[in-house]
Design a protein around this motif. Structure first.
Motif, PDB file in Angstrom:
ATOM      1  N   ASN A 115     -12.120  67.134  45.514  1.00  0.00           N
ATOM      2  CA  ASN A 115     -10.861  66.501  45.114  1.00  0.00           C
ATOM      3  C   ASN A 115     -10.655  65.687  44.057  1.00  0.00           C
ATOM      4  OD1 ASN A 115      -9.750  67.692  47.327  1.00  0.00           O
ATOM      5  ND2 ASN A 115      -9.906  65.935  48.525  1.00  0.00           N
ATOM      6  N   ARG A 116     -11.933  64.771  43.756  1.00  0.00           N
ATOM      7  CA  ARG A 116     -12.073  64.014  42.545  1.00  0.00           C
ATOM      8  C   ARG A 116     -11.998  64.719  41.069  1.00  0.00           C
ATOM      9  NH1 ARG A 116     -16.875  62.467  42.523  1.00  0.00           N
ATOM     10  NH2 ARG A 116     -16.936  61.395  44.555  1.00  0.00           N
ATOM     11  N   GLU A 117     -12.811  65.958  41.310  1.00  0.00           N
ATOM     12  CA  GLU A 117     -12.806  67.050  40.072  1.00  0.00           C
ATOM     13  C   GLU A 117     -11.647  67.553  39.775  1.00  0.00           C
ATOM     14  OE1 GLU A 117     -15.858  69.531  40.891  1.00  0.00           O
ATOM     15  OE2 GLU A 117     -17.750  68.145  40.927  1.00  0.00           O
ATOM     16  N   ALA A 118     -10.982  67.991  40.860  1.00  0.00           N
ATOM     17  CA  ALA A 118      -9.587  68.662  40.796  1.00  0.00           C
ATOM     18  C   ALA A 118      -8.765  67.686  40.142  1.00  0.00           C
ATOM     19  CB  ALA A 118      -9.109  68.913  42.066  1.00  0.00           C
ATOM     20  N   PHE A 119      -8.573  66.279  40.542  1.00  0.00           N
ATOM     21  CA  PHE A 119      -7.492  65.280  40.102  1.00  0.00           C
ATOM     22  C   PHE A 119      -7.931  65.039  38.416  1.00  0.00           C
ATOM     23  CE2 PHE A 119      -7.048  60.845  38.736  1.00  0.00           C
ATOM     24  CZ  PHE A 119      -5.515  60.797  39.141  1.00  0.00           C
ATOM     25  N   PHE A 120      -9.134  65.102  38.104  1.00  0.00           N
ATOM     26  CA  PHE A 120      -9.551  64.929  36.727  1.00  0.00           C
ATOM     27  C   PHE A 120      -9.314  65.932  35.929  1.00  0.00           C
ATOM     28  CE2 PHE A 120     -12.080  61.044  38.060  1.00  0.00           C
ATOM     29  CZ  PHE A 120     -11.341  60.060  37.272  1.00  0.00           C
ATOM     30  N   SER A 121      -9.322  67.300  36.505  1.00  0.00           N
ATOM     31  CA  SER A 121      -9.126  68.448  35.564  1.00  0.00           C
ATOM     32  C   SER A 121      -7.577  68.585  35.452  1.00  0.00           C
ATOM     33  CB  SER A 121      -9.618  69.557  36.428  1.00  0.00           C
ATOM     34  OG  SER A 121      -8.647  69.870  37.826  1.00  0.00           O
ATOM     35  N   ARG A 122      -6.823  67.767  36.327  1.00  0.00           N
ATOM     36  CA  ARG A 122      -5.248  68.011  36.110  1.00  0.00           C
ATOM     37  C   ARG A 122      -4.812  66.664  35.169  1.00  0.00           C
ATOM     38  NH1 ARG A 122      -5.450  68.263  41.716  1.00  0.00           N
ATOM     39  NH2 ARG A 122      -4.570  66.088  41.865  1.00  0.00           N
ATOM     40  N   VAL A 123      -5.543  65.903  34.881  1.00  0.00           N
ATOM     41  CA  VAL A 123      -5.222  64.898  34.019  1.00  0.00           C
ATOM     42  C   VAL A 123      -6.076  64.594  32.870  1.00  0.00           C
ATOM     43  CG1 VAL A 123      -4.613  63.228  36.078  1.00  0.00           C
ATOM     44  CG2 VAL A 123      -6.591  63.173  34.961  1.00  0.00           C
ATOM     45  N   ASN A 124      -7.177  65.278  32.700  1.00  0.00           N
ATOM     46  CA  ASN A 124      -8.004  65.130  31.497  1.00  0.00           C
ATOM     47  C   ASN A 124      -7.226  65.799  30.262  1.00  0.00           C
ATOM     48  OD1 ASN A 124      -9.799  63.496  32.629  1.00  0.00           O
ATOM     49  ND2 ASN A 124     -11.247  64.947  33.013  1.00  0.00           N
ATOM     50  N   ASN A 125      -7.184  65.356  29.172  1.00  0.00           N
ATOM     51  CA  ASN A 125      -6.691  66.148  27.962  1.00  0.00           C
ATOM     52  C   ASN A 125      -5.177  66.365  28.027  1.00  0.00           C
ATOM     53  OD1 ASN A 125      -9.297  65.976  26.526  1.00  0.00           O
ATOM     54  ND2 ASN A 125      -9.757  68.150  28.086  1.00  0.00           N
TER      55      ASN A 125
END
Length: 253
Positions: A153-163
């Motif tokens: 879930n943490r990785e999914a969250f950052f994949s949606r917000v990064n860049n």
């Protein structure tokens, strides 16, 4: 008719009135004396019939400003920046007192916003406030994301917000926040995301974009910008209280 040089008196009177510090004026021998007041500070500026200008009063920020005004009139250069009340001059110090952990980048851009406003540039102040706001929100999003307990879930969250643009990052954060546990329960922090933060974040972002995207001349009200300089302190204080909450709690989404 003024005893002092009429042209110089008019220039002095206009600048003092613009800054709201003219307490009064009186005719004295061969001159006109203007009494100036800002908060507890007082000063005087005397315009003689020869056109000579004399500044008097105890040393203070007000006297320094009046001296700069004298220099600007005598040299024909730009008038000194806007004179702000003492409590506004202390905004950066107040921000640090209410948010001791405030990031140096946030503080620097906030100080630049105040400098721009004092120099008469509402557009510059709006742009700098937008930059300070963006940095503060990025720190909140990062703090929240880092506390998501489940690795996927943490990785999914950052994949949606990064860049992504800041508006996209903030929207993703809000969506995740709505389904997340725990949440702050004490007021006003419990209501801040949808009330104070939303309104302030969007104001700072929109005014920054109005300045940063050169399509039309932005219509910015100086009074509104000044009010939001003050509001920024409350805004950042709340952001750091949310950051402290997430630093102390794991997040389930």
């Amino acid at each position: 008719m003024s005893n002092g040089d009429e042209k110089v008196c008019n220039a002095v009177r206009e600048l003092l009135n613009q800054n709201g510090v003219l307490e009064g004026e009186q005719e004295i021998q061969y001159a006109t004396k203007f009494s100036v007041k800002s908060g507890a500070n007082k000063a005087g500026i005397i315009v003689y019939n020869s056109g000579k200008i004399h500044v008097e009063g105890a040393d203070s920020e007000l006297k320094k400003w009046v001296t700069d005004l004298k220099t600007s009139i005598e040299s024909g250069t730009a008038a000194p920046g806007i004179l702000l009340p003492a409590e506004i001059e202390k905004f950066p110090q107040t921000l640090q007192e209410r948010a001791p952990d405030c990031d140096g980048v946030v503080l620097w851009f906030f100080q630049e916003a105040l400098r721009c406003y004092k120099a008469g540039s509402a557009a510059g102040a709006a742009f700098m406030l937008g930059a300070a706001s963006e940095k503060a929100i990025l720190l909140l999003i990062e703090s929240y994301g880092n506390r998501i307990k489940d690795d996927k879930n943490r990785e999914a969250f950052f994949s949606r917000v990064n860049n992504k643009m800041i508006s996209v990052k903030y929207d993703e954060f809000k969506r995740s926040y709505k389904s997340a546990t725990p949440k702050p329960k004490e007021l006003p922090l419990a209501q801040d995301l949808e009330q104070l933060l939303d309104g302030a974040f969007n104001f700072y972002r929109h005014t920054r974009n109005a300045v940063g995207h050169p399509q039309i001349i932005p219509d910015l009200d100086k009074g509104v910008i000044l009010a939001n300089l003050g509001q920024f302190i409350v805004y950042v204080e709340r952001i750091y209280k949310l950051i402290a909450f997430y630093n102390a709690n794991d997040v389930q989404v």
